[in-house]
Design a protein around this motif. Structure first.
Motif, short mmCIF file in Angstrom:
data_model
loop_
_atom_site.label_atom_id
_atom_site.label_comp_id
_atom_site.label_asym_id
_atom_site.label_seq_id
_atom_site.Cartn_x
_atom_site.Cartn_y
_atom_site.Cartn_z
N GLN A 82 0.80 -1.22 0.00
CA GLN A 82 0.00 0.00 0.00
C GLN A 82 0.84 1.27 0.00
OE1 GLN A 82 -2.91 -0.20 3.23
NE2 GLN A 82 -4.24 1.17 2.11
N GLY A 83 2.16 1.14 0.09
CA GLY A 83 2.98 2.34 0.22
C GLY A 83 2.75 3.00 1.56
N GLY A 84 2.60 2.18 2.58
CA GLY A 84 2.24 2.63 3.93
C GLY A 84 0.87 2.08 4.26
N CYS A 85 0.84 1.12 5.16
CA CYS A 85 -0.40 0.43 5.49
C CYS A 85 -1.46 1.39 5.99
CB CYS A 85 -0.11 -0.63 6.57
SG CYS A 85 -1.51 -1.69 6.95
N GLY A 86 -2.70 1.10 5.67
CA GLY A 86 -3.83 1.85 6.19
C GLY A 86 -3.94 1.64 7.70
N PRO A 87 -4.97 2.19 8.33
CA PRO A 87 -5.08 2.20 9.79
C PRO A 87 -5.24 0.81 10.41
CG PRO A 87 -7.06 3.12 8.78
CD PRO A 87 -6.09 2.87 7.68
N VAL A 88 -4.42 0.56 11.44
CA VAL A 88 -4.47 -0.71 12.19
C VAL A 88 -4.36 -0.36 13.67
CG1 VAL A 88 -3.39 -2.96 12.58
CG2 VAL A 88 -3.30 -1.91 10.30
N ILE A 89 -5.25 -0.94 14.46
CA ILE A 89 -5.24 -0.76 15.91
C ILE A 89 -4.77 -2.06 16.54
CG2 ILE A 89 -6.65 -0.36 17.97
CD1 ILE A 89 -8.62 1.14 16.04
N LEU A 140 -1.30 1.07 15.80
CA LEU A 140 -0.08 0.46 15.28
C LEU A 140 0.29 1.18 13.98
CD1 LEU A 140 2.06 -1.77 15.52
CD2 LEU A 140 0.50 -3.27 14.25
N ARG A 141 -0.71 1.44 13.16
CA ARG A 141 -0.57 2.30 11.99
C ARG A 141 -1.64 3.37 12.13
NH1 ARG A 141 3.44 0.10 11.81
NH2 ARG A 141 4.57 -0.80 10.07
N PRO A 142 -1.24 4.63 12.16
CA PRO A 142 -2.21 5.71 12.41
C PRO A 142 -3.28 5.80 11.33
CG PRO A 142 0.04 6.58 12.28
CD PRO A 142 0.10 5.12 11.97
N SER A 143 -4.40 6.35 11.74
CA SER A 143 -5.49 6.58 10.82
C SER A 143 -5.14 7.78 9.95
CB SER A 143 -6.77 6.86 11.60
OG SER A 143 -7.82 7.14 10.72
N ALA A 144 -5.31 7.62 8.66
CA ALA A 144 -5.11 8.72 7.71
C ALA A 144 -6.44 8.92 6.99
CB ALA A 144 -4.01 8.39 6.71
N SER A 145 -6.81 10.13 6.77
CA SER A 145 -8.12 10.40 6.17
C SER A 145 -8.24 9.90 4.74
CB SER A 145 -8.40 11.90 6.22
OG SER A 145 -7.44 12.59 5.45
N ASP A 146 -7.13 9.63 4.10
CA ASP A 146 -7.19 9.28 2.68
C ASP A 146 -7.09 7.79 2.38
OD1 ASP A 146 -4.53 9.03 3.44
OD2 ASP A 146 -3.77 9.75 1.52
N ARG A 147 -7.05 6.92 3.41
CA ARG A 147 -6.91 5.51 3.08
C ARG A 147 -7.44 4.59 4.17
NH1 ARG A 147 -0.96 4.17 2.07
NH2 ARG A 147 -1.01 6.30 1.32
#
Length: 179
Positions: A82-89, A140-147
């Motif tokens: 993904q070029g940087g994983c989407g959001p993961v908690i 673990l991976r922050p939430s980004a509004s675009d993905r």
């Protein structure tokens, strides 16, 4: 023949007729209730508070896997894909990862031996956006509004790495369903 005029309506009668013509006042429009919930959620996130949100809707569904070495390898592979994983908690207490995936993914998710996908009517508590370490659930991976995390590549990586233990039995017990 002389006709008598009907009595003029009172203001109270006119107001009641107007209210009756609009419909029940105690039933807000369905989209307004959803909008109010989204606004409350966004305000809580903005205030950097943990926030309980309903899955499904227009925000996201969630895929649940175990946490540990194999799932962390899954995150690393999703970073590459993904070029940087989407959001993961990550929730250390339950030993689970929560992958935020596109809305309505649960309606098309085929059973998977190492993951469960949930949508409506379930809810999830999102940790504060500034929580990046334990204790408690954290990003673990922050939430980004675009993905969000795409389900197709995630399924493939999970099938390849097979993270254990699977969440099925524990999740079924928590939700009160028979696996």
């Amino acid at each position: 023949m002389i006709a008598t005029a009907a009595p003029a309506p009172t203001i109270a009668t006119m107001m009641q007729d107007l209210v009756d013509s609009v419909g029940p006042v105690h039933e807000p429009a369905a989209d307004m209730a959803d909008l109010a919930e989204v606004i409350r959620t966004l305000r809580a996130v903005e205030a950097r508070r943990d926030t309980r949100v309903r899955l499904g809707g227009n925000l996201f569904d969630v895929v649940i896997t175990s946490s540990g070495m194999q799932p962390h390898s899954t995150v690393a592979l999703m970073d590459e894909i993904q070029g940087g994983c989407g959001p993961v908690i990550e929730d250390p207490a339950s030993g689970w990862l929560y992958w935020l995936v596109p809305p309505r993914s649960s309606s098309v998710w085929e059973p998977h031996s190492h993951a469960v996908c949930l949508g409506a009517p379930h809810t999830i508590t999102l940790p504060s956006l500034n929580r990046a370490t334990p204790p408690g659930p954290y990003w673990l991976r922050p939430s980004a509004s675009d993905r969000l995390v795409p389900t197709g590549p995630l399924r493939e990586v999970l099938a390849q790495l097979r993270p254990e233990p699977t969440p099925h039995t524990a999740l079924a017990a928590q939700l009160g369903i028979t696996p």
